[in-house]
Design a protein around this motif. Structure first.
Motif, short mmCIF file in Angstrom:
data_model
loop_
_atom_site.label_atom_id
_atom_site.label_comp_id
_atom_site.label_asym_id
_atom_site.label_seq_id
_atom_site.Cartn_x
_atom_site.Cartn_y
_atom_site.Cartn_z
N SER B 94 0.89 -1.18 -0.03
CA SER B 94 -0.08 -0.09 0.15
C SER B 94 0.90 1.21 0.00
O SER B 94 0.30 2.46 -0.03
N SER B 95 2.29 0.91 0.12
CA SER B 95 3.02 2.27 0.18
C SER B 95 3.09 2.98 -0.95
O SER B 95 3.34 2.52 -2.17
N ILE B 96 2.78 4.39 -1.08
CA ILE B 96 3.07 5.13 -2.10
C ILE B 96 4.40 6.06 -1.99
O ILE B 96 4.44 7.09 -2.91
N ASP B 97 5.34 5.60 -1.07
CA ASP B 97 6.58 6.34 -0.83
C ASP B 97 7.50 5.95 -2.06
O ASP B 97 7.93 4.94 -2.35
N PRO B 98 7.82 7.07 -2.81
CA PRO B 98 8.54 6.91 -3.81
C PRO B 98 10.00 6.14 -3.50
O PRO B 98 10.48 5.33 -4.35
#
Lengths: 637, 130
Positions: B94-98
């Motif tokens: 679910s991570s949207i950390d680039p």
């Protein structure tokens, strides 16, 4: 004729003892020379005893004295003899020097009278000597004294109306030796003005009242040259009348010049002392004079103001007394080095205690003043109060700390958003989707549709939140030169489909070689956002367009986005335009986050954004970005 | 018909694993599944499989943020056991950390990075392409 006169003259003829007495008592030598046979000359005994010789041993020959007379004087005597022979009125009278048998000089006044034949031709010369050595000696002593003291003699005789200047007087006044002035000429030496007036007054007083005078004044030697002299005048009064004034003239030019120079220097010193005192008193910084023990001898008002003590109180203290203990040793070491002559000044930052107990931060500059022999006269301190500066620095420091803490919290927040929050929202979306897999009818229910929308909105909001939290101010050295025209072209391609659909014409006036400083991801995002905004908020009733151009402004490159769209009521919304979640249009896709992110990204690149807009006319966005050539070279810190 | 695929899911989120099971059931996919709750558990079991000489799963769907060992730690240790990349790994997070996306490119074994939620179509695509 007096009978005694007559009797003496008769006696003189009859009794030669009379002549002998006169010769012995009045003269120091008598001689009688045969001019026709010049080797023959009779000299009396006194002639030789005066010169230290035994008369019995000396021949009556002129050759007997020719070697002991001074040769210069002999020349003068022979010259006078020659003239006297030709003209009986020219006196044969001169002072000549002989060498005494013991070696010293004997001065003799030598006078003579020619005995002539019936044709007037000189056949004999009768001469008489008077010794004047003692007189000459005195004269010599006086001359030497005068010369040594630079004192010349002068006299003005009113009876003979003659002026006498001694040789030295002439030297002092720088005239030729044979110059003899008249009474009037003497006054010409004094230039018109104060000194001449005072001299004339003194001179008149001497004549009329018999007062002596002593004056120091400048006299004109030539047009360019003046000389200081001391003139003493003493009147001679005979029967209530001034018959003569005599006195001295002394060259005091050197002394006077030195005196004047000294006076000038004293005056300069006085002025510099005065200006120092004025500086000291009114200085904008604290100033003090201390002794070698560190006691305050003199302090100015500013210092009193800084430390809170009065001048009297400070004078009872030393700098050690009011120095913050932890700073004292460092100061004492430097102070000692100053005392030991290892340095002539020092500067340090330190702390004092104010009289009321609080700490004052100061910059101290200390220098030492010594006399010519190197003895310490005093120590000069200059004190600048930097307490406010220090406080400001501390404030900045704590602000920095606070903002670092906040920045860390923001990073945590970003992490929470991108991982935790995001994970929950994706699960909600996931479950909603699963529900429809099992029950297709559910999709028709309004509640389901709204739930789905809410879930999507949540996901999108989290996405934006994440973007916002991610934006960080970019250090200048990370910025790259980017082709603006390429960025604009690719953004236009990206929006081409929606622009066509919305019938918005995009006019690109960016020059192909335009370069700006930025980060590619930010630049793309900024351009895309402004283009999509322009399309979204187009006006329905006109031929819509968005025009992109660029120009230079100071150190910035400005990208201009102009449209003829709906515009924004800046008076009403201006302050909120770039805020988070502000929307101004009832537009289905208005999210109000775009401009906030755009602004944040521009600022992160060191630029700024400005907007001009009018409702129903259109908007103008100006993006100020750093010029590529203004990129500063990197320095190591 | 291809042989039955074996699918290994490493994720600590019970909602996700519940959903995934539902999708597989609903899509009638021909797969064998095995679930692990964190990287460490998966590593221990899979290394046992290797040492027993049994066959590894065809696909691993790996989460990143997990307790004990996260996805990265699992990959670091697991790849050491493999002489060649015989397994295909998908990151499903679910991570949207680039940063996570960037880190994923450093691992050869990772096929792609899929952001949750996953749909039935996405799972079908993954199974069909392998």
């Amino acid at each position: 004729m007096n009978y005694l006169h007559k009797e003496l003259y008769n006696l003189l003829i009859s009794d030669h003892h009379i002549f002998d007495f006169i010769r012995e008592s009045a003269l120091d030598g008598l001689w009688y020379w045969d001019v026709e046979n010049p080797e023959n000359e009779w000299m009396d005994g006194k002639f030789w005893t005066t010169l230290g010789y035994d008369p019995e041993q000396m021949p009556h020959k002129s050759s007997a004295w020719q070697d002991i007379i001074h040769q210069d004087d002999l020349k003068v005597a022979l010259e006078n003899f020659k003239k006297h022979c030709e003209d009986p009125n020219h006196p044969y009278d001169q002072i000549v020097r002989y060498k005494h048998k013991n070696g010293h000089t004997i001065w003799v006044r030598c006078r003579g009278m020619a005995i002539r034949d019936h044709n007037g031709k000189a056949i004999r010369l009768l001469g008489a000597h008077n010794e004047v050595s003692a007189l000459k000696k005195h004269e010599e002593i006086l001359k030497r004294c005068n010369s040594a003291a630079s004192i010349g003699y002068w006299e003005i005789d009113f009876i003979s109306e003659k002026v006498l200047w001694s040789t030295l007087t002439k030297e002092i006044l720088e005239v030729e030796r044979d110059f003899t002035p008249t009474i009037n000429e003497t006054l010409a030496f004094f230039s018109e003005g104060k000194s001449k007036t005072s001299l004339l007054n003194a001179y008149q007083n001497a004549i009329s009242k018999g007062e002596s005078y002593e004056l120091e004044l400048p006299i004109s030697i030539s047009k360019e040259k003046t000389k200081w002299v001391k003139i003493v005048g003493i009147p001679q009064i005979t029967a209530n009348k001034c018959t003569q004034i005599y006195g001295t003239v002394q060259d005091i030019d050197l002394r006077k010049t030195n005196e004047l120079k000294l006076r000038e220097e004293r005056e300069k010193l006085r002025i510099s002392e005065e200006s120092f005192r004025a500086n000291f008193e009114h200085a904008a910084i604290g100033m003090a004079i201390l002794n070698e023990k560190g006691q305050w001898l003199k302090v100015n008002n500013k210092l009193c103001e800084i430390v809170g003590y009065s001048q009297e109180e400070l004078r009872q203290l030393t700098f050690q007394d009011i120095t913050f203990p932890a700073d004292l040793d460092a100061d004492l070491v430097l102070f000692q080095e100053l005392m030991d002559g290892k340095r002539d000044h020092y500067q340090m930052e330190k702390r004092y205690f104010h009289k009321d107990g609080h700490i004052i931060y100061i910059i101290l500059a200390v220098s030492i003043v010594r006399n010519n022999e190197g003895k310490i006269l005093y120590v000069v301190s200059q004190i600048i109060d930097i307490s406010e500066l220090k406080e400001a620095k501390n404030k900045i420091h704590s602000l920095l700390k606070t903002s670092q803490e906040q920045n860390n919290r923001l990073k945590n927040f970003a992490h929470i958003v991108s991982h935790n929050l995001r994970s929950h929202s994706s699960n909600i979306g996931f479950m909603i989707d699963l529900l429809t897999n099992e029950n297709e009818k559910l999709t028709e229910k309004e509640e389901y549709k709204l739930l789905k929308t809410a879930s999507n909105n949540l996901a999108q909001t989290i996405q934006h939140l994440n973007e916002v939290a991610m934006i960080q101010t970019t250090l200048e050295e990370n910025l790259q030169a980017i082709s603006l025209s390429n960025s604009i072209k690719s953004a236009i391609e990206n929006v081409a489909a929606i622009a066509d659909a919305a019938q918005v014409k995009i006019i690109n006036e960016i020059k192909p070689d335009e370069v700006i400083l930025g980060l590619p991801a930010y630049i793309d995002s900024i351009v895309l956002n402004l283009l999509t905004n322009g399309i979204k908020y187009r006006s329905e009733n006109v031929d819509s367009y968005i025009k992109i151009s660029s120009f230079h402004s100071m150190q910035y490159k400005v990208i201009l986005f102009e449209d003829n769209g709906k515009g924004i009521d800046l008076e009403q919304y201006g302050s909120q335009l770039f805020g988070m979640y502000k929307t101004f249009h009832r537009h289905p896709e208005a999210r109000g986050i775009g401009l906030f992110i755009t602004k944040s990204q521009i600022e992160a690149l060191g630029g700024r954004i400005e907007v001009e807009s009018e409702v129903n006319k259109g908007s103008k966005f100006k993006i100020y970005l750093k010029n590529e050539k203004d990129k500063k070279p990197m320095y190591h810190r | 018909m291809k042989k039955t695929k074996s699918l290994c899911i490493i994720d600590d989120d019970p909602i996700y694993t519940f959903g995934l099971k539902k999708i597989i059931e609903f899509g009638k996919f021909d797969v064998e599944t095995i679930f692990y709750e964190n990287g460490k558990e998966a590593y221990e079991n899979l290394s046992q499989v290797i040492s027993d000489g049994e066959s590894l799963p065809d696909l691993i769907l790996l989460d990143i943020n997990m307790p004990i060992w996260n996805g990265w730690k699992f990959l670091d240790e697991f790849t050491k056991l493999l002489s060649e990349p015989s397994v295909v790994v998908y990151i499903i997070s679910s991570s949207i950390d680039p940063k996570d996306r960037e880190k994923a490119t450093e691992y050869q074994i990772i096929n792609s990075f899929i952001v949750k939620p996953v749909s039935i179509d996405k799972i079908r695509e993954i199974l069909q392409s392998n």
